[in-house]
Design a protein around this motif. Structure first.
Motif, PDB file in Angstrom:
ATOM      1  N   ASP A   4       0.814  -1.215   0.000  1.00 26.00           N
ATOM      2  CA  ASP A   4       0.000   0.000   0.000  1.00 26.00           C
ATOM      3  C   ASP A   4       0.847   1.265   0.000  1.00 26.00           C
ATOM      4  O   ASP A   4       0.390   2.326  -0.443  1.00 26.00           O
ATOM      5  CB  ASP A   4      -0.934   0.014   1.219  1.00 26.00           C
ATOM      6  CG  ASP A   4      -2.055  -1.015   1.082  1.00 26.00           C
ATOM      7  OD1 ASP A   4      -2.218  -1.552  -0.030  1.00 26.00           O
ATOM      8  OD2 ASP A   4      -2.740  -1.290   2.084  1.00 26.00           O
ATOM      9  N   ALA A   5       2.073   1.177   0.501  1.00 23.81           N
ATOM     10  CA  ALA A   5       2.943   2.356   0.550  1.00 23.81           C
ATOM     11  C   ALA A   5       3.554   2.679  -0.811  1.00 23.81           C
ATOM     12  O   ALA A   5       4.221   3.695  -0.967  1.00 23.81           O
ATOM     13  CB  ALA A   5       4.055   2.145   1.575  1.00 23.81           C
ATOM     14  N   LEU A   6       3.326   1.820  -1.791  1.00 20.41           N
ATOM     15  CA  LEU A   6       3.843   2.035  -3.142  1.00 20.41           C
ATOM     16  C   LEU A   6       2.661   2.266  -4.081  1.00 20.41           C
ATOM     17  O   LEU A   6       1.729   1.469  -4.136  1.00 20.41           O
ATOM     18  CB  LEU A   6       4.659   0.826  -3.599  1.00 20.41           C
ATOM     19  CG  LEU A   6       5.971   0.623  -2.825  1.00 20.41           C
ATOM     20  CD1 LEU A   6       6.341  -0.843  -2.771  1.00 20.41           C
ATOM     21  CD2 LEU A   6       7.084   1.433  -3.463  1.00 20.41           C
ATOM     22  N   LYS A   7       2.700   3.371  -4.830  1.00 28.18           N
ATOM     23  CA  LYS A   7       1.548   3.774  -5.631  1.00 28.18           C
ATOM     24  C   LYS A   7       1.289   2.855  -6.814  1.00 28.18           C
ATOM     25  O   LYS A   7       0.139   2.578  -7.154  1.00 28.18           O
ATOM     26  CB  LYS A   7       1.751   5.207  -6.136  1.00 28.18           C
ATOM     27  CG  LYS A   7       1.838   6.252  -5.038  1.00 28.18           C
ATOM     28  CD  LYS A   7       2.093   7.632  -5.632  1.00 28.18           C
ATOM     29  CE  LYS A   7       2.225   8.687  -4.542  1.00 28.18           C
ATOM     30  NZ  LYS A   7       2.531  10.021  -5.111  1.00 28.18           N
ATOM     31  N   ARG A   8       2.357   2.411  -7.470  1.00 36.12           N
ATOM     32  CA  ARG A   8       2.186   1.695  -8.733  1.00 36.12           C
ATOM     33  C   ARG A   8       2.852   0.322  -8.709  1.00 36.12           C
ATOM     34  O   ARG A   8       3.300  -0.175  -9.733  1.00 36.12           O
ATOM     35  CB  ARG A   8       2.771   2.523  -9.879  1.00 36.12           C
ATOM     36  CG  ARG A   8       2.188   3.905 -10.060  1.00 36.12           C
ATOM     37  CD  ARG A   8       0.938   3.925 -10.857  1.00 36.12           C
ATOM     38  NE  ARG A   8       1.096   3.371 -12.183  1.00 36.12           N
ATOM     39  CZ  ARG A   8       0.173   3.447 -13.133  1.00 36.12           C
ATOM     40  NH1 ARG A   8      -0.982   4.047 -12.880  1.00 36.12           N
ATOM     41  NH2 ARG A   8       0.368   2.913 -14.320  1.00 36.12           N
ATOM     42  N   VAL A   9       2.922  -0.290  -7.541  1.00 34.47           N
ATOM     43  CA  VAL A   9       3.489  -1.632  -7.419  1.00 34.47           C
ATOM     44  C   VAL A   9       2.378  -2.584  -6.998  1.00 34.47           C
ATOM     45  O   VAL A   9       1.563  -2.260  -6.135  1.00 34.47           O
ATOM     46  CB  VAL A   9       4.642  -1.666  -6.389  1.00 34.47           C
ATOM     47  CG1 VAL A   9       5.109  -3.099  -6.159  1.00 34.47           C
ATOM     48  CG2 VAL A   9       5.810  -0.810  -6.877  1.00 34.47           C
ATOM     49  N   ARG A  10       2.354  -3.748  -7.626  1.00 35.44           N
ATOM     50  CA  ARG A  10       1.368  -4.758  -7.238  1.00 35.44           C
ATOM     51  C   ARG A  10       2.076  -6.082  -6.972  1.00 35.44           C
ATOM     52  O   ARG A  10       3.192  -6.326  -7.455  1.00 35.44           O
ATOM     53  CB  ARG A  10       0.306  -4.934  -8.319  1.00 35.44           C
ATOM     54  CG  ARG A  10       0.835  -5.369  -9.668  1.00 35.44           C
ATOM     55  CD  ARG A  10      -0.296  -5.456 -10.688  1.00 35.44           C
ATOM     56  NE  ARG A  10       0.189  -5.732 -12.027  1.00 35.44           N
ATOM     57  CZ  ARG A  10       0.432  -6.946 -12.507  1.00 35.44           C
ATOM     58  NH1 ARG A  10       0.237  -8.017 -11.730  1.00 35.44           N
ATOM     59  NH2 ARG A  10       0.862  -7.114 -13.745  1.00 35.44           N
ATOM     60  N   VAL A  11       1.408  -6.919  -6.191  1.00 34.75           N
ATOM     61  CA  VAL A  11       1.944  -8.239  -5.860  1.00 34.75           C
ATOM     62  C   VAL A  11       1.455  -9.230  -6.914  1.00 34.75           C
ATOM     63  O   VAL A  11       0.248  -9.453  -7.057  1.00 34.75           O
ATOM     64  CB  VAL A  11       1.497  -8.685  -4.456  1.00 34.75           C
ATOM     65  CG1 VAL A  11       2.038 -10.078  -4.145  1.00 34.75           C
ATOM     66  CG2 VAL A  11       1.960  -7.678  -3.407  1.00 34.75           C
ATOM     67  N   VAL A  12       2.389  -9.794  -7.677  1.00 37.89           N
ATOM     68  CA  VAL A  12       2.042 -10.811  -8.667  1.00 37.89           C
ATOM     69  C   VAL A  12       1.699 -12.114  -7.955  1.00 37.89           C
ATOM     70  O   VAL A  12       0.697 -12.767  -8.247  1.00 37.89           O
ATOM     71  CB  VAL A  12       3.202 -11.019  -9.659  1.00 37.89           C
ATOM     72  CG1 VAL A  12       2.869 -12.116 -10.665  1.00 37.89           C
ATOM     73  CG2 VAL A  12       3.535  -9.714 -10.379  1.00 37.89           C
ATOM     74  N   LYS A  13       2.537 -12.473  -7.012  1.00 31.88           N
ATOM     75  CA  LYS A  13       2.339 -13.618  -6.130  1.00 31.88           C
ATOM     76  C   LYS A  13       3.298 -13.428  -4.970  1.00 31.88           C
ATOM     77  O   LYS A  13       4.191 -12.566  -5.046  1.00 31.88           O
ATOM     78  CB  LYS A  13       2.597 -14.939  -6.860  1.00 31.88           C
ATOM     79  CG  LYS A  13       4.017 -15.117  -7.352  1.00 31.88           C
ATOM     80  CD  LYS A  13       4.176 -16.449  -8.080  1.00 31.88           C
ATOM     81  CE  LYS A  13       5.623 -16.633  -8.552  1.00 31.88           C
ATOM     82  NZ  LYS A  13       5.804 -17.928  -9.251  1.00 31.88           N
ATOM     83  N   PRO A  14       3.143 -14.157  -3.873  1.00 36.78           N
ATOM     84  CA  PRO A  14       4.065 -13.964  -2.752  1.00 36.78           C
ATOM     85  C   PRO A  14       5.525 -14.050  -3.198  1.00 36.78           C
ATOM     86  O   PRO A  14       5.944 -15.029  -3.811  1.00 36.78           O
ATOM     87  CB  PRO A  14       3.695 -15.109  -1.802  1.00 36.78           C
ATOM     88  CG  PRO A  14       2.245 -15.347  -2.066  1.00 36.78           C
ATOM     89  CD  PRO A  14       2.088 -15.144  -3.545  1.00 36.78           C
ATOM     90  N   GLY A  15       6.250 -12.974  -2.928  1.00 43.63           N
ATOM     91  CA  GLY A  15       7.661 -12.939  -3.291  1.00 43.63           C
ATOM     92  C   GLY A  15       7.954 -12.338  -4.639  1.00 43.63           C
ATOM     93  O   GLY A  15       9.118 -12.169  -5.002  1.00 43.63           O
ATOM     94  N   VAL A  16       6.911 -11.980  -5.412  1.00 41.62           N
ATOM     95  CA  VAL A  16       7.113 -11.422  -6.757  1.00 41.62           C
ATOM     96  C   VAL A  16       6.293 -10.139  -6.893  1.00 41.62           C
ATOM     97  O   VAL A  16       5.080 -10.141  -6.658  1.00 41.62           O
ATOM     98  CB  VAL A  16       6.707 -12.423  -7.855  1.00 41.62           C
ATOM     99  CG1 VAL A  16       6.926 -11.808  -9.238  1.00 41.62           C
ATOM    100  CG2 VAL A  16       7.503 -13.713  -7.722  1.00 41.62           C
ATOM    101  N   LEU A  17       6.960  -9.037  -7.285  1.00 43.52           N
ATOM    102  CA  LEU A  17       6.307  -7.739  -7.430  1.00 43.52           C
ATOM    103  C   LEU A  17       6.450  -7.231  -8.860  1.00 43.52           C
ATOM    104  O   LEU A  17       7.360  -7.632  -9.587  1.00 43.52           O
ATOM    105  CB  LEU A  17       6.925  -6.711  -6.474  1.00 43.52           C
ATOM    106  CG  LEU A  17       6.958  -7.047  -4.982  1.00 43.52           C
ATOM    107  CD1 LEU A  17       7.576  -5.894  -4.206  1.00 43.52           C
ATOM    108  CD2 LEU A  17       5.571  -7.365  -4.455  1.00 43.52           C
ATOM    109  N   TYR A  18       5.531  -6.313  -9.228  1.00 45.34           N
ATOM    110  CA  TYR A  18       5.601  -5.656 -10.530  1.00 45.34           C
ATOM    111  C   TYR A  18       5.275  -4.181 -10.335  1.00 45.34           C
ATOM    112  O   TYR A  18       4.296  -3.833  -9.669  1.00 45.34           O
ATOM    113  CB  TYR A  18       4.602  -6.269 -11.513  1.00 45.34           C
ATOM    114  CG  TYR A  18       4.615  -5.612 -12.877  1.00 45.34           C
ATOM    115  CD1 TYR A  18       5.436  -6.087 -13.887  1.00 45.34           C
ATOM    116  CD2 TYR A  18       3.811  -4.506 -13.147  1.00 45.34           C
ATOM    117  CE1 TYR A  18       5.461  -5.488 -15.136  1.00 45.34           C
ATOM    118  CE2 TYR A  18       3.829  -3.893 -14.391  1.00 45.34           C
ATOM    119  CZ  TYR A  18       4.655  -4.392 -15.382  1.00 45.34           C
ATOM    120  OH  TYR A  18       4.683  -3.787 -16.609  1.00 45.34           O
TER     121      TYR A  18
END
Length: 471
Positions: free
Chosen positions: A234-248
């Motif tokens: 939530d503290a990152l505006k344009r980052v999402r969790v693809v799956k646990p341990g992987v971000l985009y």
């Protein structure tokens, strides 16, 4: 003695001197080759090898060779076998007895060192782990190591250091350098598959924008499932969790990732989204740009990842009537009109590009005429009335208008204003039975002059009024 007898004596002497029984060839020695094939050799402490394996010898008997070592504290000799004693360098000498034949070789003896980077490893049941990844070693090759565990029913280890956990418990894993007393050990604790903790690789982790990024961390115990963990960005505006341990993420930003474990423990790490260069270029207003000669206009792009700027772009035009600076500002030249092809591309990723078209028009095409005219009488092509004619431009530039005239169809001047004015400007005009009127005026911009002609024509406005428009 006659001549014939003398010749016979000389011939007999020559034949006797070349006879096989004369002892000819005594004292002639065979060619000798005697040298080390290597000028330098490296071994570890406790390692040994036979010097004959690296000595090239031709026409030399082994028993005629004498061996020597300069420093017995570094290496020892037993016949032709040399053994490393301690770390350092020394010289090995080989000499043929009773001759001047001598050859030397540098011997480097390395002290084998083994050390695990951590005291223990926690692993879940039925998992494997390569312990060599945790081992620092020097002066020894990996194939010189021997691995053992204190209890094979809890865990076994193969010759390459891969440990296999069998059941819950604790064992000691020892790695030896073969043939020496050098060793290192680590505790292995085997748990059931239950996540206790996670440890991030560093306090700040960089990930590349525009691609899925695996966050480097390890689970405690090693190999524990991430099921039940909650990853919050939530503290990152344009980052999402693809799956646990992987971000985009598609924007350059920095924020905190918080992971909540099934046991309620929260772990956090700073995520910094960085760029590999512009990976996408969008032109929100289209790929065609219209502009007038002598003007400036800034190209508008949406760049990805968000946060990239024009410094990451390159601009290339195929016609010098316009130039584009590093900030994307197009500037055209007064008096030069035409079509320019523009290529915009990413500096770091040249395959990412856009092709655009710029059309440079006459500045006069950007001047507009507004007519507000009341027609008192309109008979055929004769006009009577009064009103205003406004000449204007949307943007503020150094456009001027001069020599404004209204003429009739016979080229008779009906109205004339020879003054020069900056746009916007308007003229108040009245007609009385003017035949097919039209107007002419001169537009000037940065020294470039254009004479423009506009025909006037009556138009119906509402039910009863007529205005004089232009054609």
């Amino acid at each position: 003695m006659n001549t014939k007898a003398l010749l016979m004596i000389i011939f007999s002497a020559l034949v006797f001197s070349c006879s096989p029984n004369s002892g000819a060839g005594e004292g002639i020695k065979e060619e000798v080759t005697f040298e080390f094939e290597q000028k330098e050799r490296t071994i570890t402490v406790g390692d040994s090898f036979d010097l004959f394996t690296v000595l090239k010898q031709v026409n030399v008997k082994r028993e005629d060779i004498q061996w020597g070592v300069d420093n017995n504290n570094i290496a020892s000799l037993s016949g032709s076998v040399v053994k490393g004693v301690s770390g350092g360098e020394t010289i090995i000498t080989a000499k043929i007895k009773n001759t001047n034949y001598l050859t030397r070789m540098k011997l480097i003896v390395r002290q084998a060192k083994l050390k695990f980077r951590q005291d223990k490893l926690e692993l879940i049941v039925n998992k494997n782990y390569d312990l060599s990844k945790l081992l620092d070693f020097s002066g020894v090759e990996i194939n010189q190591l021997n691995w053992v565990t204190s209890d094979n029913s809890i865990a076994t280890v193969d010759n390459s250091g891969v440990i296999y956990s069998r059941r819950e418990g604790e064992v000691k894993v020892v790695v030896y350098v073969k043939g020496t007393s050098v060793k290192a050990e680590i505790r292995l604790i085997v748990f059931k598959d239950q996540l206790i903790d996670i440890v991030f690789e560093s306090e700040t982790i960089e990930i590349y924008a525009m691609e899925s990024a695996s966050i480097p961390f390890k689970t405690i115990p090693e190999g524990a499932s991430l099921e039940g963990t909650v990853w919050n960005v939530d503290a990152l505006k344009r980052v999402r969790v693809v799956k646990p341990g992987v971000l985009y993420g598609d924007m350059l930003e920095t924020g905190t990732l918080v992971v909540t474990l099934p046991n309620g423990r929260k772990k956090s790490v700073t995520i910094e989204v960085v760029s590999k260069g512009i990976s996408e270029i969008r032109a929100p207003y289209g790929l065609n740009v219209d502009m007038y000669e002598g003007s400036k206009e800034r190209l508008e792009f949406v760049l990805f990842p968000i946060g990239e700027d024009y410094e990451g772009l390159e601009f290339k035009v195929d016609n010098s009537i316009v130039s584009v600076n590093k900030d994307g500002m197009i500037e055209s030249t007064v008096g030069k009109r035409g079509i320019v092809n523009l290529n915009v591309r990413s500096k770091k990723n040249p395959s990412v590009s856009l092709d655009m078209k710029i059309e440079v028009r006459s500045f006069a095409e950007y001047v507009y005429v507004d007519i507000n005219f009341d027609i008192d009488k309109y008979t055929g092509d004769l006009y009577s009335g009064q009103g205003e004619i406004s000449i204007y431009k949307m943007a503020i530039d150094d456009f001027t208008i001069s020599n404004f005239k209204i003429l009739d169809g016979n080229k008779k001047v009906i109205y004339n204003d020879s003054g020069t004015y900056r746009l916007d400007h308007y003229y108040t005009v009245s007609f009385d039975k003017v035949y097919k009127p039209y107007m002419e005026f001169t537009l000037t911009f940065k020294g470039e002059k254009v004479i423009r002609r506009e025909e006037l024509k009556a138009q119906i406005f509402g039910d009863y009024r007529m205005i004089l428009g232009y054609k």
